[in-house]
Design a protein around this motif. Sequence first.
Motif, PDB file in Angstrom:
ATOM      1  N   ARG A 291      51.358  24.802  34.526  1.00  0.00           N
ATOM      2  CA  ARG A 291      50.030  25.316  34.178  1.00  0.00           C
ATOM      3  C   ARG A 291      49.569  24.762  32.820  1.00  0.00           C
ATOM      4  O   ARG A 291      48.434  24.316  32.673  1.00  0.00           O
ATOM      5  CB  ARG A 291      50.058  26.838  34.107  1.00  0.00           C
TER       6      ARG A 291
ATOM      7  N   VAL B 167      45.975  25.578  39.299  1.00  0.00           N
ATOM      8  CA  VAL B 167      46.762  26.391  38.368  1.00  0.00           C
ATOM      9  C   VAL B 167      46.542  25.976  36.917  1.00  0.00           C
ATOM     10  O   VAL B 167      46.985  26.663  36.001  1.00  0.00           O
ATOM     11  CB  VAL B 167      48.269  26.341  38.706  1.00  0.00           C
TER      12      VAL B 167
ATOM     13  N   ASP C 252      41.187  31.147  36.070  1.00  0.00           N
ATOM     14  CA  ASP C 252      41.585  31.453  37.439  1.00  0.00           C
ATOM     15  C   ASP C 252      43.045  31.901  37.552  1.00  0.00           C
ATOM     16  O   ASP C 252      43.530  32.191  38.641  1.00  0.00           O
ATOM     17  CB  ASP C 252      41.359  30.217  38.323  1.00  0.00           C
ATOM     18  N   ASN C 253      43.752  31.970  36.439  1.00  0.00           N
ATOM     19  CA  ASN C 253      45.172  32.343  36.462  1.00  0.00           C
ATOM     20  C   ASN C 253      45.308  33.841  36.723  1.00  0.00           C
ATOM     21  O   ASN C 253      45.091  34.666  35.832  1.00  0.00           O
ATOM     22  CB  ASN C 253      45.821  31.970  35.129  1.00  0.00           C
ATOM     23  N   ARG C 254      45.684  34.177  37.947  1.00  0.00           N
ATOM     24  CA  ARG C 254      45.790  35.581  38.338  1.00  0.00           C
ATOM     25  C   ARG C 254      47.214  36.018  38.659  1.00  0.00           C
ATOM     26  O   ARG C 254      47.488  37.204  38.787  1.00  0.00           O
ATOM     27  CB  ARG C 254      44.890  35.850  39.550  1.00  0.00           C
TER      28      ARG C 254
ATOM     29  N   TYR D 284      54.852  28.180  34.092  1.00  0.00           N
ATOM     30  CA  TYR D 284      54.375  28.026  32.710  1.00  0.00           C
ATOM     31  C   TYR D 284      54.120  26.573  32.319  1.00  0.00           C
ATOM     32  O   TYR D 284      53.034  26.218  31.843  1.00  0.00           O
ATOM     33  CB  TYR D 284      55.385  28.649  31.744  1.00  0.00           C
TER      34      TYR D 284
END
Length: 231
Positions: free
Chosen positions: A149, A134, A139-141, A146
């Motif tokens: 990450r 993360v 790659d954050n989909r 918050y």
Amino acid sequence: MHSLPEGYRALVIGASGAIGSALLQQLQNDPRCELAQGVSRQSSPGLDLLNEASIAACSQALAAQGPFHLVLDATGALTVNGRGPEKRLDELDATHLLASLQLNAVGPGLLLKHFAPLLASGERLIWGKLSARVGSIEDNRKGGWYGYRAAKAALNMLLQTAAIEIARRRPLAVVAALQPGTVQSALSRPFVGDDALHPEQAAQRLLAALDALQPTGRAHFVDHQGQSIPW
């Protein structure tokens, strides 16, 4: 760890956690490893990730046991001060964000500052740090999470920058951000199912992934199967 010199010396930071203790056990069982030392808040010397003086004192106390060919930083937390990851913007809180950054990025950065001088020179060496998928911006989909990450993304930048500097004096160094997979641990228990990896499985896979990495003058970001993750 077949890629490291015979009689290599290893250090696991955060050795009291599920993955850290499993990594330490694997290294202690490796006949090629001359020394496998673990440190945590409960060890002697102890280490408080939120206190730079404690980090400096711990590194000084361990200097005589080096130089180290392998340092594994297994520190970090998803739940900080009893509060888990935020799912929405309206849950953001400055104090919680800063606490996550302090624990998951600033502390590990200070570990690099004080423990990198204990690394071996002129031989292959590895610095491996538990990160998280993360933390990948590309790659954050799904969004959410918050603070965690952001902290892991900051950590990854610190590792990448440190890798460039370390390689100038230690060109055989490998620096890696590691995604351990979904592991059964106190950190992940509220968020995972019964199919999570046992810590011993994760440790075996992480060490095998590190063993296969080559020095490039930059950091790697890989998962527990050795597959690259975009930064």
